[in-house]
Design an enzyme around this catalytic site. Structure first.
Site, PDB file in Angstrom:
ATOM      1  N   TYR A 193      18.126  29.443   9.341  1.00  0.00           N
ATOM      2  CA  TYR A 193      17.156  30.067   9.699  1.00  0.00           C
ATOM      3  C   TYR A 193      16.734  30.275  11.182  1.00  0.00           C
ATOM      4  O   TYR A 193      16.957  29.222  11.800  1.00  0.00           O
ATOM      5  CB  TYR A 193      15.834  29.277   8.979  1.00  0.00           C
ATOM      6  N   LYS A 203       0.969  -1.141  -0.142  1.00  0.00           N
ATOM      7  CA  LYS A 203      -0.022  -0.044  -0.028  1.00  0.00           C
ATOM      8  C   LYS A 203       0.801   1.294  -0.022  1.00  0.00           C
ATOM      9  O   LYS A 203       2.051   1.275   0.276  1.00  0.00           O
ATOM     10  CB  LYS A 203      -0.916  -0.267   1.142  1.00  0.00           C
TER      11      LYS A 203
HETATM   12  C1  LIG Z   1      -0.460  -2.002   6.656  1.00  0.00           C
HETATM   13  C2  LIG Z   1      -1.241  -3.293   7.262  1.00  0.00           C
HETATM   14  C3  LIG Z   1      -0.326  -4.418   7.310  1.00  0.00           C
HETATM   15  C4  LIG Z   1       1.084  -4.629   7.007  1.00  0.00           C
HETATM   16  O1  LIG Z   1       1.542  -3.938   8.247  1.00  0.00           O
HETATM   17  P1  LIG Z   1       3.198  -3.799   8.788  1.00  0.00           P
HETATM   18  O2  LIG Z   1       3.189  -3.510  10.076  1.00  0.00           O
HETATM   19  O3  LIG Z   1       3.818  -2.621   7.887  1.00  0.00           O
HETATM   20  O4  LIG Z   1       3.913  -5.143   8.496  1.00  0.00           O
HETATM   21  C5  LIG Z   1      -0.994  -5.829   7.170  1.00  0.00           C
HETATM   22  N1  LIG Z   1      -2.298  -5.594   7.446  1.00  0.00           N
HETATM   23  C6  LIG Z   1      -3.081  -4.491   7.479  1.00  0.00           C
HETATM   24  C7  LIG Z   1      -4.364  -4.762   7.476  1.00  0.00           C
HETATM   25  C8  LIG Z   1      -2.592  -3.373   7.234  1.00  0.00           C
HETATM   26  O5  LIG Z   1      -3.342  -2.408   7.144  1.00  0.00           O
END
Ligand SMILES: *Cc1c(COP(=O)(O)O)cnc(C)c1O
Length: 375
Positions: A264, A39
């Site tokens: 800055y 994602k």
């Molecule tokens: C993002 C997500 C994962 C992966 O989680 P990590 O902590 O990055 O391994 C797995 N399951 C769901 C439902 C997620 O939203």
């Protein structure tokens, strides 16, 4: 158009290390299928590069957040199973079918929509297009069917008619804290709720969940962060290989006198005579402004502090400790990786490796090593 040829900063992404991490996690999950969570455009690293490298390593199951991410991913992965975590947007069932995507159904309304789709003649003619994941909420209180809705569904199983349940899943809230009592509580709730649903493979563990042990693995594990080198076991040495490295060359070096300020707000004042190196990376690149006066760079194997504020396009490092010939214009500096663990950099900025990773910007020249040959 490549607008990064003269960027001055390079984000190095090691696709072989990514594939190695997937294999390590798959081995840890002893027997469970190891998926890949890609994602947010592969946690910011470009799902179009990351996902094919994972597929080449043997990964067949992918998870994204949105339908748009899934459609983009389908363009580079013709064969894989692509699951959409954020569910089924109203009216989108035909797009799921057209692209062969699997929705994660998070609420009864989505189950009803997908059920209507699954019972339609078009879906019946196309095998594999009636599959869905059922997400049950075991304590996150964010997405997924609350226990009461799972019970209602169990009393009215006709609502699932036509749907092929590919997976029953839930998500852990505190997996990176093995001692946290939420883990066992969520595990027990998951066991109870899945028993109310049609028999199907199950999935509970994210990256850190894999390290909670066998009882958490079920039939599929869903790592994201650990694939990209983030430590899934905080407080214990990182079992993952480093995937991301942010480097830039020094633009300028100047001598400053005692009492002179840097950058800055004149936030840094030199306690004595010294030397300041300026590096072309800033908060516009996702190098967080919270690292002002707190972050570090690695120059010639030596850790040197960021002094003054991180500005939009530049940071300034105090290189007084180094001999002049070791910190000159053109000298490479590591800002993430190469001795500066991404989790440590994130912690200095008051955040987590996940956030730092997904923010690393598009202005860097991105160099992908290993993996599939470039498209
Ligand atoms: C993002 C997500 C994962 C992966 O989680 P990590 O902590 O990055 O391994 C797995 N399951 C769901 C439902 C997620 O939203």
């Amino acid at each position: 158009m490549d607008g990064t040829r003269h960027a001055g900063a390079v984000l190095d992404i090691d696709l072989d290390a990514l594939a190695e991490n997937w294999r390590r996690l798959a081995a840890r999950a002893d027997g469970a299928v190891c998926a890949g969570v890609v994602k947010a455009n592969g946690y910011g690293l470009d799902a179009g590069r990351v996902a094919p490298a994972l597929a080449a390593a043997g990964c067949r199951n992918f998870f994204v957040a949105t339908l748009d991410e899934a459609i983009s991913l389908r363009a580079v992965l013709a064969e894989a199973e692509i699951h959409v975590l954020n569910g089924l947007p109203p009216g989108s069932a035909s797009e799921f079918r057209a692209h062969g995507l699997i929705p994660v159904l998070n609420q009864l309304g989505e189950i009803d929509s997908w059920g209507a789709h699954a019972r339609s003649a078009r879906a019946e003619r196309a095998p594999g297009t009636r599959r869905a994941v059922l997400h049950v909420d075991t304590g996150m209180n964010r997405l997924g069917l609350p226990a009461a809705e799972v019970e209602r569904l169990a009393e009215d199983p006709g609502r699932l008619a036509g749907i092929e349940v590919a997976l029953v899943m839930s998500h852990l809230a505190c997996a990176e804290e093995p001692e946290h009592d939420m883990n066992a509580r969520q595990l027990a709730r998951f066991e109870r709720l899945r028993a109310l649903l049609p028999a199907a493979p199950a999935s509970l563990a994210n990256s850190s969940g894999i390290f909670l042990g066998r009882g958490y693995h079920f039939d599929m594990v869903r790592p994201g962060a650990a694939l990209y080198g983030i430590n899934p076991t905080p407080g214990v040495p990182n079992p993952m290989a480093e995937v991301v490295r942010l480097r830039a060359n020094i633009l300028q070096v100047r001598d400053i006198a005692e009492g002179e300020s840097v950058g800055y707000g004149a936030a840094h004042r030199a306690a004595g005579p010294g030397r300041i190196a300026t590096v072309p990376v800033g908060y516009a690149d996702g190098y967080l402004r919270a690292l002002s006066q707190r972050g570090f760079g690695m120059v010639a194997g030596v850790r040197v502090p960021i002094v003054g504020r991180v500005s939009m396009d530049l940071v300034t490092l105090d290189v007084s400790r180094l001999p002049a010939e070791q910190a000159r214009p053109g000298t490479p500096v590591d800002l993430v990786g190469g001795g500066l663990d991404i989790d440590e950099v994130a912690e200095l900025a008051g955040t987590i490796g996940y956030e730092l990773l997904v923010r690393l910007g598009r202005r860097f020249r991105r160099v992908y090593r290993g993996g599939e040959s470039p498209r």
